[in-house]
Design an enzyme around this catalytic site. Sequence first.
Site, short mmCIF file in Angstrom:
data_model
loop_
_atom_site.label_atom_id
_atom_site.label_comp_id
_atom_site.label_asym_id
_atom_site.label_seq_id
_atom_site.Cartn_x
_atom_site.Cartn_y
_atom_site.Cartn_z
N TYR A 58 -43.40 -34.42 36.99
CA TYR A 58 -42.57 -33.03 36.80
C TYR A 58 -43.43 -31.79 37.32
CZ TYR A 58 -39.85 -36.26 33.72
OH TYR A 58 -39.08 -36.80 33.17
N HIS A 127 -42.62 -44.67 35.22
CA HIS A 127 -41.55 -44.15 35.42
C HIS A 127 -40.42 -44.74 36.19
CE1 HIS A 127 -40.83 -39.61 35.85
NE2 HIS A 127 -39.61 -40.03 35.17
N SER A 206 -31.76 -37.56 28.81
CA SER A 206 -30.60 -36.93 29.00
C SER A 206 -29.24 -37.11 28.00
CB SER A 206 -29.94 -37.31 30.43
OG SER A 206 -30.80 -36.72 31.51
N PRO A 207 -29.78 -37.03 26.91
CA PRO A 207 -28.69 -37.37 25.89
C PRO A 207 -27.49 -36.36 25.69
CG PRO A 207 -30.56 -36.46 24.72
CD PRO A 207 -30.87 -36.67 26.19
N LEU A 208 -27.87 -35.36 26.26
CA LEU A 208 -26.50 -34.33 26.59
C LEU A 208 -26.02 -34.39 27.88
CD1 LEU A 208 -28.23 -31.33 24.40
CD2 LEU A 208 -26.38 -33.10 23.78
N GLY A 209 -26.16 -35.34 28.58
CA GLY A 209 -25.66 -35.57 30.00
C GLY A 209 -26.03 -34.54 31.05
N ARG A 210 -27.33 -34.19 30.84
CA ARG A 210 -27.76 -33.24 31.74
C ARG A 210 -27.19 -31.87 31.59
NH1 ARG A 210 -31.44 -35.80 34.84
NH2 ARG A 210 -30.94 -37.91 35.34
N GLY A 211 -27.00 -31.58 30.21
CA GLY A 211 -26.48 -30.43 29.86
C GLY A 211 -24.82 -30.22 29.67
N PHE A 212 -24.46 -31.44 30.47
CA PHE A 212 -22.72 -31.27 30.61
C PHE A 212 -21.95 -31.49 29.18
CE2 PHE A 212 -18.72 -33.13 31.20
CZ PHE A 212 -18.23 -32.55 32.60
#
Length: 326
Positions: A58, A127, A206-212
Amino acid sequence: MKTTILGAHGPQVGRIGLGLMGISAFYTGAGQDDAGGERTILGALDRGVTLLDTAEMYGPHTNEELLGKTLAESGRRDEVVLATKFGIVRHPDGRSGVDGSVENVRRSVEGSLQRLQTDRIDLYYQHRMDPAVPIEETVGALAELVQEGKIRGYGLSEASVATIRRAHAVHPVTAVQTEYSLWTRDPEAELLPALRELGIGFVPYSPLGRGFLTGAIRSADQLDDDDFRRSNPRFEDEALAANLRIVDVIEGVAAEVEATPAQVALAWLLAQGEDIVPIPGTRKLERLEENIAAADLTLSDDQLRRLGDVAPAVGDRYADMSSVNR
């Protein structure tokens, strides 16, 4: 915050962790506000978040450096279950590759320890799996690091069930990462049952779908040109439009419980098991507080059913899926 044990023998952590990637890399606005990132990290600790997740790639390296500096200057290292990752090598020209060799395990851990300003890493993930190196060799090197006290435990990210079983036979796996959310349901078929059989913790990224799934992204035009999501198949025009049906259901439940879509999406995920510790990422303290509040949100059986009945997202998780589930 409520806590749980990560796997059968892992550390005790808050039910919701914090993914730090977006502070430094890949998303719109990344790498532009280190001071804000420091405030978010310290704010997370103040609110009971203990699992902090970073990786050497990162930045590369800048995310680990920011986290290490923040914890060292605040004197709060011992409050944290510190997780980082090795195995994806990023080159100055933008190319990347994977390296699970014993030599790279040794080289990478020393670099991460230095950047994180610590004498041990609590959870050290591979990773991505390296098809050129048997997992038994990589895990053998990780087991040596456990014996030496440089890491407390290790995990795997985007590994297949077969690879996880082979790794676990050499030295117990503490936790596994992959995507899991209302738009990525793949782990339910084979991965989750295997992890529960083996006593391995599950850390969905990504539990929020990458913000989606927050409902805030209605068009890829909202994203910077260099935002990773621009090249993600799920954010292409037709797929994005089709995937909004998931957001519609989430927003309907959110209105019923007087919560935000993000809180509903996280509450659904937490309801799938006490052994699940999602790591939503954010650079903003107000979003952090919003996410943490999901740990106290209870959805009814009917609401959980309606959410669970929504078909997963249209489109692959990555433009190139060759490095996952192997």
